[in-house]
Write an enzyme that holds these catalytic residues in place. Structure first.
Site, short mmCIF file in Angstrom:
data_model
loop_
_atom_site.label_atom_id
_atom_site.label_comp_id
_atom_site.label_asym_id
_atom_site.label_seq_id
_atom_site.Cartn_x
_atom_site.Cartn_y
_atom_site.Cartn_z
N SER A 544 3.28 67.27 85.78
CA SER A 544 2.62 67.74 85.19
C SER A 544 0.92 66.76 84.70
CB SER A 544 3.41 67.50 83.55
OG SER A 544 2.60 67.91 82.59
N ASP A 630 5.34 78.82 82.16
CA ASP A 630 4.68 77.79 81.54
C ASP A 630 3.33 77.49 79.82
OD1 ASP A 630 4.36 74.77 81.04
OD2 ASP A 630 4.34 74.10 83.27
N HIS A 665 7.55 74.93 81.69
CA HIS A 665 7.02 73.45 82.00
C HIS A 665 8.47 72.69 82.65
CE1 HIS A 665 3.85 70.95 82.15
NE2 HIS A 665 4.77 69.80 81.60
#
Length: 700
Positions: A544, A630, A665
């Site tokens: 991320s 995501d 995600h």
């Protein structure tokens, strides 16, 4: 070496972007589906040319790593062997019941259940997630809770990974689903303390939490309670520990505001406790006869706790209860009828402090060189018991019940490792690297006691460094698979996280963001200087915002890394922060700056944005991963980055992309499927370092 397959050729379709008098060209912008909002909800609507490209990328990665399939299988088997398949949480008592979560052998998803307090029989299954997930490629429960009167059970479920949740409420006596399910919800809700109402959050067409609604808990009309006018703020709902108030939380990384609704009047209008002020964060709880406020107001960089006796705790009524102390970061607190527990972090180590109403306090701390301490709390307010979890890189998790009045500590559970784990076979160390500006950056190391410390051991260096998230020195069943193969696992506690306090976070954001990257590089160089690592034998790993870190250090020092794993990497920073339709863009401007209105922010972001800074360099082997659904880091970020890296690299090291076409995600939703994704990451690292690509070498 046998001939390796060729990577997919991504076509170039230059898009010229003009912004604040600046011009940039994006050759791979076509990978963003113009109907991405619909794709989030229904991945089958993805444009066919994009889908074909992603499928080809996945096939290339699978083909190139075919020789690691046995290693992937072995890594997965080891990780799974360390999981107690029929595990269960320690029951949390609440009135006549105790609530817990358990797994059945072989199940990917848990069962949420309760039983009569103090008993071992009479289980009442509240939610069977394994049954609900059957036949679905993705299934995840974001929140689940019983009503305070124990009559109802509500849960929020996501079936795409896009984080659009559906909230349902069940009558536990009849088993009936009450009312129509709530669609397009955020994964957060709360029952009113009288159990008559459910407060929930609606997500708009750009996937942002925008409104708070109230509906009768047993079904009925939704009524708007609060609407957030600032698209840069996130919303949350909850209740105070003493059940006296319902709270609505609005905030971003640097500013918060709370609204209160008396529990005795749950249909009353919400009242603002203290109007938002840029840069001021505060959170509230009610402690029977007073308000408690954790805040960074008035220069309290590492936070303080105030109290207020006023009905509305506005700032002019705040009085220090726990004054600010530089270097002692108050990370949170929990209120009980007779005690207050606060969590603190000093120099990347946690402790808990118990305060009674008479003002006496004592500390819960441990002696290991590196450990993590987490306050789990409980469901009851009028009790002397709290619960915390202790762990370290060598020590599996331990759950303790702690009597705040007597100091008695009861071990309730130790994490079982079915395949076996001997803590004495490992060693955890803490050291510090000196950053370029003199800051001391902590590093936590885990290795086997017999690992050679002469630079011959491969090193996995993990980092994140954003949003104030601290990298706790925790126990991991996954990391042991590398450590047992002779690797050193290292965590860099870099700026941008809050490992050394909130000031540590502030020194790694906006105009100071590059500190995050140079800190990580300093950690790698320190390990090399100490003889623990060798240049080119370090694998860098982050996800991320930590994936942005990976992209930045790949550009800045490609020579250091033998491999880079960038999971769901936030690498297209300038384009993403310039697209205000994306879910996280306006809320993220306080973290990075707004390149739509601020030329200085534009130039600063452009100077480090990994995608924009790709140039002719001999990049190391890179694996980038993502999820099609995501909403946080969209699939096209890693896809574009990989295409541009391949175009510009002057070396022959492989650059790979793996997109989960059925997840978001967090990757796969099942507990074992997720381990398969980690096994792929680790196998890539082992493969890349064993292969040892060097500048100019052919991969064929």
């Amino acid at each position: 070496m046998s001939t390796l397959p060729s990577p997919p050729a991504a076509r170039k379709a230059p898009q010229t972007l003009e912004q604040l008098g600046r011009r940039r060209v994006d050759d791979y912008g076509w990978m963003k589906d113009e109907n991405w909002q619909q794709v989030l909800r229904d991945p089958a609507r993805l444009r066919s040319d994009i889908r074909d490209h992603l499928v080809a990328e996945n096939a290339y990665t699978t083909a190139l790593l075919a020789g690691t399939e046995a290693l992937q299988a072995a890594l997965f088997a080891e990780m799974k062997g360390r999981v107690k398949e029929d595990d269960a949480t320690v029951p949390a008592p609440d009135g006549p019941w105790e609530y817990y979560v358990r797994y059945e052998t072989g199940a990917q998803h848990p069962i949420r259940a309760r039983r009569p307090r103090g008993g071992e029989v009479g289980e009442d299954i509240l939610l069977d997630e394994e049954a609900m997930a059957r036949g679905k490629a993705f299934f995840q429960v974001g929140a689940a809770s019983h009503s305070p009167d124990h009559a109802l059970y509500a849960w929020a479920a996501d079936t795409q990974g896009a984080e659009y949740y559906t909230i349902s409420v069940r009558d536990l006596a009849s088993g009936e689903i009450l009312g129509a399910p709530i669609e397009s919800a955020y994964g957060d809700f709360v029952f009113s303390p009288d159990s008559q109402w459910l407060f929930w959050i609606w997500r708009d067409e750009n996937a942002r939490p925008a409104k708070v609604f109230r509906r009768p808990a047993r079904g009925g009309e939704d009524v708007l309670v609060y609407e957030e006018a600032d698209e840069g703020m996130f919303l949350g709902v909850g209740a105070t520990s003493d059940d006296a108030f319902i709270l609505i939380h609005s905030g971003n990384q640097e500013t918060t505001e709370l609204w209160m609704i008396p529990a005795a009047e749950p249909t009353a209008e919400a009242i603002c406790a203290e109007p938002r002020r840029p840069g001021v964060r505060y959170e509230l709880d009610h402690w029977t006869d007073r308000w408690l406020i954790r805040t960074n107001d008035d220069g309290a960089v590492d936070f303080k706790i105030c109290q207020s006796d006023a009905p509305r705790p506005s700032r002019d009524t705040w009085r220090d209860l726990i004054p600010h102390e530089a270097g002692r970061f108050i990370t949170g607190f929990a209120a009980y009828a007779h005690h207050l527990v606060r969590a603190e972090r000093v120099n990347a180590l946690d402790r808990l402090v118990i305060l009674d109403r008479a003002g006496a306090e004592h500390v819960i701390a441990f002696d290991e060189e590196a450990y993590a301490l987490h306050l789990e709390g409980g469901l009851e307010y009028d009790t002397t018991l709290t619960r915390f979890v202790y762990q370290s890189p060598t020590t599996p998790r331990q759950w303790f019940d702690y009597d705040m009045a007597t100091g008695a500590r009861t071990l309730r559970k130790t994490q079982e490792v079915p395949s076996g784990h001997d803590p004495s076979a490992y060693v955890a160390r803490r050291m510090s690297a000196r950053a370029s500006d003199g800051a001391e950056v902590p590093i936590t190391l885990l290795m086997r006691k017999d690992t050679p410390l002469d630079g011959s051991a491969p090193v996995m260096l993990y980092g994140y460094g954003s949003y104030g998230h601290a990298m706790e020195p925790a126990f991991s069943i996954r990391n042991l698979s590398l450590v047992d193969r002779g690797w050193i696992w290292a965590v860099a506690h870099i700026r941008g996280g809050s490992d050394k306090g909130w000031g540590w976070f502030m020194d790694g954001r906006k105009e100071k963001k590059t500190n995050t990257f140079t800190d990580f590089i300093a950690c790698a160089e320190h390990l090399i200087g100490e003889g623990l690592a060798t240049k080119g034998r370090i694998a860098a790993y982050g996800g991320s915002a930590g994936g942005m870190l990976m992209g930045a250090v790949a550009n800045m020092r490609p020579d250091l890394w033998g491999a880079i794993i960038a999971a769901v990497p936030f690498v297209d920073v300038l384009n993403t922060m310039s697209d205000e339709t994306l879910p996280l863009t306006p809320p993220e401007w306080p973290e990075w700056g707004n390149p739509l209105t601020d030329a200085e922010a534009y130039d600063r972001i452009a100077s480090y944005s990994p995608y924009d800074q790709v140039a002719a360099r001999p990049y190391p082997p890179i694996l980038a991963t993502g999820g099609l659904s995501d909403p946080r880091v969209t699939y096209w970020e890693p896809a574009k980055w990989v295409a541009k890296l391949r175009e510009h690299t002057t070396g022959e090291a492989p650059i790979l992309l793996k997109i989960n076409m059925e997840a978001g995600h967090g990757g796969a939703s099942g507990r074992f499927d997720f381990l398969k994704e980690i096994a792929l990451d680790y196998a890539f690292a082992v493969w890349a370092l064993d292969r040892g690509w060097t500048q100019g070498e052919s991969a064929a």
